[in-house]
Design a protein around this motif. Structure first.
Motif, PDB file in Angstrom:
ATOM      1  N   GLN A 304      20.183  -1.369   7.372  1.00  0.00           N
ATOM      2  CA  GLN A 304      18.848  -1.563   7.945  1.00  0.00           C
ATOM      3  C   GLN A 304      17.986  -0.316   7.756  1.00  0.00           C
ATOM      4  O   GLN A 304      16.786  -0.413   7.458  1.00  0.00           O
ATOM      5  N   ASN A 305      18.582   0.860   7.948  1.00  0.00           N
ATOM      6  CA  ASN A 305      17.827   2.109   7.801  1.00  0.00           C
ATOM      7  C   ASN A 305      17.361   2.301   6.363  1.00  0.00           C
ATOM      8  O   ASN A 305      16.234   2.751   6.120  1.00  0.00           O
ATOM      9  N   LYS A 306      18.217   1.961   5.398  1.00  0.00           N
ATOM     10  CA  LYS A 306      17.817   2.093   3.994  1.00  0.00           C
ATOM     11  C   LYS A 306      16.673   1.148   3.664  1.00  0.00           C
ATOM     12  O   LYS A 306      15.724   1.512   2.962  1.00  0.00           O
ATOM     13  N   LEU A 307      16.762  -0.070   4.171  1.00  0.00           N
ATOM     14  CA  LEU A 307      15.683  -1.040   3.943  1.00  0.00           C
ATOM     15  C   LEU A 307      14.394  -0.602   4.628  1.00  0.00           C
ATOM     16  O   LEU A 307      13.291  -0.790   4.096  1.00  0.00           O
ATOM     17  N   LYS A 308      14.528  -0.026   5.834  1.00  0.00           N
ATOM     18  CA  LYS A 308      13.346   0.447   6.557  1.00  0.00           C
ATOM     19  C   LYS A 308      12.656   1.572   5.800  1.00  0.00           C
ATOM     20  O   LYS A 308      11.417   1.629   5.749  1.00  0.00           O
ATOM     21  N   GLN A 309      13.439   2.452   5.187  1.00  0.00           N
ATOM     22  CA  GLN A 309      12.848   3.535   4.411  1.00  0.00           C
ATOM     23  C   GLN A 309      12.076   2.993   3.212  1.00  0.00           C
ATOM     24  O   GLN A 309      10.980   3.467   2.907  1.00  0.00           O
ATOM     25  N   LYS A 310      12.643   1.999   2.547  1.00  0.00           N
ATOM     26  CA  LYS A 310      11.926   1.383   1.424  1.00  0.00           C
ATOM     27  C   LYS A 310      10.627   0.736   1.898  1.00  0.00           C
ATOM     28  O   LYS A 310       9.579   0.846   1.254  1.00  0.00           O
ATOM     29  N   GLU A 311      10.718   0.052   3.030  1.00  0.00           N
ATOM     30  CA  GLU A 311       9.525  -0.589   3.588  1.00  0.00           C
ATOM     31  C   GLU A 311       8.437   0.429   3.890  1.00  0.00           C
ATOM     32  O   GLU A 311       7.249   0.197   3.599  1.00  0.00           O
ATOM     33  N   LEU A 312       8.822   1.568   4.466  1.00  0.00           N
ATOM     34  CA  LEU A 312       7.848   2.614   4.786  1.00  0.00           C
ATOM     35  C   LEU A 312       7.208   3.180   3.528  1.00  0.00           C
ATOM     36  O   LEU A 312       6.005   3.483   3.512  1.00  0.00           O
ATOM     37  N   LEU A 313       8.000   3.342   2.467  1.00  0.00           N
ATOM     38  CA  LEU A 313       7.443   3.856   1.202  1.00  0.00           C
ATOM     39  C   LEU A 313       6.414   2.884   0.640  1.00  0.00           C
ATOM     40  O   LEU A 313       5.355   3.300   0.156  1.00  0.00           O
ATOM     41  N   PHE A 314       6.722   1.584   0.710  1.00  0.00           N
ATOM     42  CA  PHE A 314       5.768   0.584   0.223  1.00  0.00           C
ATOM     43  C   PHE A 314       4.515   0.566   1.097  1.00  0.00           C
ATOM     44  O   PHE A 314       3.387   0.461   0.584  1.00  0.00           O
ATOM     45  N   ASP A 315       4.707   0.645   2.413  1.00  0.00           N
ATOM     46  CA  ASP A 315       3.562   0.657   3.338  1.00  0.00           C
ATOM     47  C   ASP A 315       2.669   1.872   3.084  1.00  0.00           C
ATOM     48  O   ASP A 315       1.431   1.758   3.090  1.00  0.00           O
ATOM     49  N   LYS A 316       3.305   3.024   2.866  1.00  0.00           N
ATOM     50  CA  LYS A 316       2.526   4.228   2.617  1.00  0.00           C
ATOM     51  C   LYS A 316       1.719   4.103   1.328  1.00  0.00           C
ATOM     52  O   LYS A 316       0.532   4.460   1.293  1.00  0.00           O
ATOM     53  N   GLN A 317       2.347   3.580   0.281  1.00  0.00           N
ATOM     54  CA  GLN A 317       1.633   3.435  -0.986  1.00  0.00           C
ATOM     55  C   GLN A 317       0.475   2.459  -0.863  1.00  0.00           C
ATOM     56  O   GLN A 317      -0.626   2.691  -1.381  1.00  0.00           O
ATOM     57  N   THR A 318       0.714   1.368  -0.120  1.00  0.00           N
ATOM     58  CA  THR A 318      -0.355   0.386   0.096  1.00  0.00           C
ATOM     59  C   THR A 318      -1.522   1.008   0.848  1.00  0.00           C
ATOM     60  O   THR A 318      -2.692   0.821   0.465  1.00  0.00           O
ATOM     61  N   ARG A 319      -1.208   1.754   1.915  1.00  0.00           N
ATOM     62  CA  ARG A 319      -2.266   2.381   2.700  1.00  0.00           C
ATOM     63  C   ARG A 319      -2.980   3.463   1.910  1.00  0.00           C
ATOM     64  O   ARG A 319      -4.200   3.603   1.999  1.00  0.00           O
ATOM     65  N   GLN A 320      -2.221   4.208   1.122  1.00  0.00           N
ATOM     66  CA  GLN A 320      -2.839   5.264   0.313  1.00  0.00           C
ATOM     67  C   GLN A 320      -3.798   4.665  -0.712  1.00  0.00           C
ATOM     68  O   GLN A 320      -4.890   5.199  -0.942  1.00  0.00           O
ATOM     69  N   ASN A 321      -3.405   3.551  -1.320  1.00  0.00           N
ATOM     70  CA  ASN A 321      -4.287   2.884  -2.279  1.00  0.00           C
ATOM     71  C   ASN A 321      -5.573   2.419  -1.603  1.00  0.00           C
ATOM     72  O   ASN A 321      -6.673   2.551  -2.162  1.00  0.00           O
ATOM     73  N   LYS A 322      -5.420   1.884  -0.386  1.00  0.00           N
ATOM     74  CA  LYS A 322      -6.607   1.404   0.345  1.00  0.00           C
ATOM     75  C   LYS A 322      -7.521   2.558   0.731  1.00  0.00           C
ATOM     76  O   LYS A 322      -8.744   2.475   0.583  1.00  0.00           O
ATOM     77  N   LEU A 323      -6.934   3.650   1.227  1.00  0.00           N
ATOM     78  CA  LEU A 323      -7.740   4.810   1.609  1.00  0.00           C
ATOM     79  C   LEU A 323      -8.417   5.426   0.391  1.00  0.00           C
ATOM     80  O   LEU A 323      -9.561   5.885   0.471  1.00  0.00           O
ATOM     81  N   THR A 324      -7.712   5.444  -0.742  1.00  0.00           N
ATOM     82  CA  THR A 324      -8.302   5.982  -1.973  1.00  0.00           C
ATOM     83  C   THR A 324      -9.506   5.150  -2.387  1.00  0.00           C
ATOM     84  O   THR A 324     -10.549   5.692  -2.790  1.00  0.00           O
ATOM     85  N   SER A 325      -9.365   3.829  -2.285  1.00  0.00           N
ATOM     86  CA  SER A 325     -10.494   2.941  -2.623  1.00  0.00           C
ATOM     87  C   SER A 325     -11.663   3.176  -1.680  1.00  0.00           C
ATOM     88  O   SER A 325     -12.834   3.216  -2.103  1.00  0.00           O
ATOM     89  N   MET A 326     -11.352   3.327  -0.383  1.00  0.00           N
ATOM     90  CA  MET A 326     -12.407   3.596   0.599  1.00  0.00           C
ATOM     91  C   MET A 326     -13.113   4.912   0.297  1.00  0.00           C
ATOM     92  O   MET A 326     -14.347   5.007   0.383  1.00  0.00           O
TER      93      MET A 326
END
Length: 405
Positions: A304-326
């Motif tokens: 679960q912890n390994k999957l959670k880390q992957k999820e956080l990396l994807f979430d961070k990249q998604t948010r970073q892309n959105k903030l960059t666009s903004m």
């Protein structure tokens, strides 16, 4: 991040010269806004959890009374007292502390995010109020100008160079502008209520805005912003670290727990017997070990912890892309606002020149009041667009400030 909020405000204030009043409103909001106070309280609660996990497991006490006293060589056993303390594996408590502290660190970023959002909201509301006041002033000046034209028209009517219709058109135009001033005043009161809500104070408290905002001569000196240390992204890094600490704790919890205890048995003396240990109580130190033999849940937590880390990396990249666009959109919109402001400034200058030509025509004895209304409408249009461009410039600057380090 704790010390960066106010310097960002001061830097932004100094860069765009919107004065002490907005800075004071921002500081008041940071001190009084209930949303920020709620998040700060939650952060303190997260810090307090360290004291919760610092404790050892409960000490176990036991008491047993022999309903039927068993006889031993030294006498009958009457009752039994026991005490036992389990101790986690070495480093387990430290791992728990590190885990809860990592969660608290992630929650601290919520404070930084909420403060940035408040700064942006207060600033944007301030610019909205400033724009309304500027438009009202422009309308008042245009009404005064129309009154001057009305006086000229009345004089021209007397000399037969204008008609009463020209006078009525000028008066109708004045009435339209006065009605717009009243509408804007209602909009100002609505915006003032929203500002006071952000500052957590009485809704009718008056908000003062400055008379002007300076548009920079060029955009070259303005920062384009940097997202690398934005708290919304730092939060993901800290959440990732908390998962790492969770896994370290999970590994510690797979280790045995060691227990130390003591049993005491009260023994009665045997009657009519005389020997050295007659009635001697029993004291028995004990050591126990708790071993998690069925450890499937621990291996599941690791997955679960390994999957959670992957999820956080994807979430961070998604948010970073959105903030960059903004950020890119805000930068481009700010440039567009500056271009628009410069264009309307040039057009307003030409409209003013046209007005001067009309006034000279009046001196020579001829004037077309339809042309007067057309020029006045153009002047008003360019002035209003100037104000809107200024508002857009500063609001986009606020967004860039929110997204920048």
């Amino acid at each position: 991040m704790r010390k960066t909020i106010i310097p960002i405000i001061i830097l932004f204030v100094g860069s765009f010269s919107y004065g002490q009043r907005l800075e004071n409103l921002i500081k008041e909001g940071l001190e009084n806004n209930p949303e920020i106070q709620k998040i700060e309280t939650a952060y303190k609660g997260a810090l307090e959890k360290e004291n919760e996990v610092d404790a050892l497991p409960n000490t176990e006490f036991g008491f047993g009374y022999f309903a039927s006293e068993p006889e031993t060589r030294t006498g009958a056993q009457r009752f039994k007292l026991s005490v036992k303390q389990m101790i986690p594996w070495f480093g387990s408590i430290t791992s728990r502390q590190n885990y809860v502290n990592s969660l608290a660190d992630a929650k601290f970023e919520d404070i930084a995010i909420s403060k940035r959002k408040l700064i942006a909201s207060v600033s944007q509301e301030y610019y909205n109020l400033f724009t309304i006041r500027q438009k009202q002033e422009i309308l008042k000046k245009n009404i005064a100008l129309l009154k001057t034209y009305e006086t000229m028209a009345l004089t021209s009517v007397e000399t037969g160079k204008a008609t009463a219709v020209d006078v009525l058109k000028l008066q109708i135009r004045q009435n339209d502008l006065e009605q717009l001033i009243e509408v804007l005043e209602q909009q100002f009161l609505s915006g003032q209520t929203q500002m006071n809500a952000l500052l957590n104070r009485e809704k009718d408290k008056r908000v003062e805005v400055l008379d002007s905002l300076v548009m920079p001569a060029s955009l070259e000196a303005l920062s384009r912003g940097n997202l690398s240390l934005h708290p919304e992204l730092l939060k993901y890094d800290k959440l990732y670290k908390s998962v790492e600490q969770s896994e370290i704790l999970n590994q510690k919890e797979q280790k045995p727990m060691i227990g130390f205890g003591l049993d005491y048995v009260a023994v009665s003396e045997r009657p009519n017997m005389n020997f050295s240990d007659n009635g001697k109580d029993i004291v028995m130190p004990m050591v126990s070990v708790s071993i998690p033999i069925f450890n499937k849940k621990y291996s599941s937590r690791t997955k679960q912890n390994k999957l959670k880390q992957k999820e956080l990396l994807f979430d961070k990249q998604t948010r970073q892309n959105k903030l960059t666009s903004m950020l890119d959109a805000a930068i481009n919109e700010r440039v567009a606002a500056k271009i628009s402001f410069d264009t309307h400034t040039k057009n307003l200058e030409k409209a003013n020149n046209a007005e001067q030509i009309l006034l000279k025509s009046y001196e020579s004895g001829t004037i077309n009041f339809n042309d007067v209304l057309d020029i006045q409408e153009l002047q008003l249009k360019f002035q209003m667009k100037q104000v809107e461009a200024t508002k857009s410039f500063y609001i986009q600057s606020t967004i860039i400030n929110y997204l920048s380090n």
